[in-house]
Motif scaffolding. Structure first.
Motif, PDB file in Angstrom:
ATOM      1  N   UNK A  75     -89.126  46.010  59.535  1.00 57.28           N
ATOM      2  CA  UNK A  75     -89.264  44.776  60.317  1.00 57.28           C
ATOM      3  C   UNK A  75     -90.264  44.931  61.459  1.00 57.28           C
ATOM      4  N   UNK A  76     -90.558  46.156  61.867  1.00 57.82           N
ATOM      5  CA  UNK A  76     -91.605  46.361  62.869  1.00 57.82           C
ATOM      6  C   UNK A  76     -92.948  45.895  62.318  1.00 57.82           C
ATOM      7  N   UNK A  77     -93.155  46.093  61.022  1.00 56.91           N
ATOM      8  CA  UNK A  77     -94.399  45.684  60.367  1.00 56.91           C
ATOM      9  C   UNK A  77     -94.366  44.225  59.931  1.00 56.91           C
ATOM     10  N   UNK A  78     -93.189  43.746  59.522  1.00 57.88           N
ATOM     11  CA  UNK A  78     -93.053  42.360  59.064  1.00 57.88           C
ATOM     12  C   UNK A  78     -91.675  41.832  59.471  1.00 57.88           C
ATOM     13  N   UNK A  79     -91.598  41.052  60.541  1.00 55.95           N
ATOM     14  CA  UNK A  79     -90.300  40.575  61.035  1.00 55.95           C
ATOM     15  C   UNK A  79     -89.629  39.553  60.123  1.00 55.95           C
ATOM     16  N   UNK A  80     -90.318  39.098  59.079  1.00 48.58           N
ATOM     17  CA  UNK A  80     -89.740  38.125  58.153  1.00 48.58           C
ATOM     18  C   UNK A  80     -88.979  38.784  57.009  1.00 48.58           C
ATOM     19  N   UNK A  81     -88.916  40.111  57.002  1.00 47.90           N
ATOM     20  CA  UNK A  81     -88.186  40.804  55.950  1.00 47.90           C
ATOM     21  C   UNK A  81     -86.691  40.734  56.221  1.00 47.90           C
ATOM     22  N   UNK A  82     -85.947  40.492  55.152  1.00 47.05           N
ATOM     23  CA  UNK A  82     -84.489  40.391  55.236  1.00 47.05           C
ATOM     24  C   UNK A  82     -83.869  40.999  53.989  1.00 47.05           C
ATOM     25  N   UNK A  83     -82.594  41.265  54.043  1.00 47.06           N
ATOM     26  CA  UNK A  83     -81.847  41.674  52.861  1.00 47.06           C
ATOM     27  C   UNK A  83     -81.330  40.408  52.183  1.00 47.06           C
ATOM     28  N   UNK A  84     -81.694  40.234  50.931  1.00 47.09           N
ATOM     29  CA  UNK A  84     -81.275  39.043  50.202  1.00 47.09           C
ATOM     30  C   UNK A  84     -79.766  38.878  50.151  1.00 47.09           C
ATOM     31  N   UNK A  85     -79.059  39.995  50.130  1.00 49.22           N
ATOM     32  CA  UNK A  85     -77.594  39.951  50.055  1.00 49.22           C
ATOM     33  C   UNK A  85     -76.953  39.507  51.363  1.00 49.22           C
ATOM     34  N   UNK A  86     -77.704  39.443  52.429  1.00 42.73           N
ATOM     35  CA  UNK A  86     -77.154  39.080  53.736  1.00 42.73           C
ATOM     36  C   UNK A  86     -77.598  37.692  54.196  1.00 42.73           C
ATOM     37  N   UNK A  87     -78.357  36.980  53.352  1.00 41.78           N
ATOM     38  CA  UNK A  87     -78.861  35.653  53.724  1.00 41.78           C
ATOM     39  C   UNK A  87     -77.936  34.573  53.191  1.00 41.78           C
ATOM     40  N   UNK A  88     -77.535  33.671  54.079  1.00 42.38           N
ATOM     41  CA  UNK A  88     -76.783  32.482  53.693  1.00 42.38           C
ATOM     42  C   UNK A  88     -77.759  31.316  53.685  1.00 42.38           C
ATOM     43  N   UNK A  89     -77.817  30.611  52.573  1.00 38.92           N
ATOM     44  CA  UNK A  89     -78.750  29.495  52.419  1.00 38.92           C
ATOM     45  C   UNK A  89     -78.106  28.224  52.959  1.00 38.92           C
ATOM     46  N   UNK A  90     -78.731  27.651  53.994  1.00 38.12           N
ATOM     47  CA  UNK A  90     -78.253  26.394  54.565  1.00 38.12           C
ATOM     48  C   UNK A  90     -79.351  25.343  54.630  1.00 38.12           C
ATOM     49  N   UNK A  91     -80.586  25.739  54.318  1.00 41.82           N
ATOM     50  CA  UNK A  91     -81.706  24.799  54.319  1.00 41.82           C
ATOM     51  C   UNK A  91     -82.721  25.265  53.274  1.00 41.82           C
TER      52      UNK A  91
END
Length: 99
Positions: A75-91
């Motif tokens: 995330x230091x290189x790309x702050x938009x990186x996330x773990x797919x298993x930890x994302x809740x889709x609301x939009x």
């Protein structure tokens, strides 16, 4: 109903609000896991870091402690990186997988 666009796969899916991104992708046969991790992964517990995705656009909740710890250097290189298993889709989301 939120729409999730997977840019690398050129696919879009509609999901119920509150749906987990990893589970929604699996249900629609969209792989977010590279290589052998399609079989060998932590099953959504945030332990293996093999489901890393980039949130290209859309609003998601801030990263939780698991993500901050596991993705610290990435995330230091790309702050938009996330773990797919930890994302809740609301939009609506645009997701770039690393598959």
């Amino acid at each position: 109903m939120p729409e999730v666009s997977f840019t690398n796969q050129n696919m879009k899916i509609n999901v119920e609000p509150g749906t987990n991104l990893r589970e929604a992708a699996i249900k629609e046969y969209i792989s977010i896991y590279p290589h052998v991790f399609k079989i060998l992964n932590c099953r959504g517990r945030g332990l293996c870091v093999s489901c890393v995705v980039e949130v290209v656009s859309g609003e998601v909740d801030p990263p939780n402690e698991i993500e901050l710890e596991k993705l610290k250097k990435k995330r230091d290189k790309n702050p938009n990186l996330r773990l797919g298993c930890q994302i809740t889709v609301n939009s609506d989301l645009e997701i770039k997988t690393h598959v």
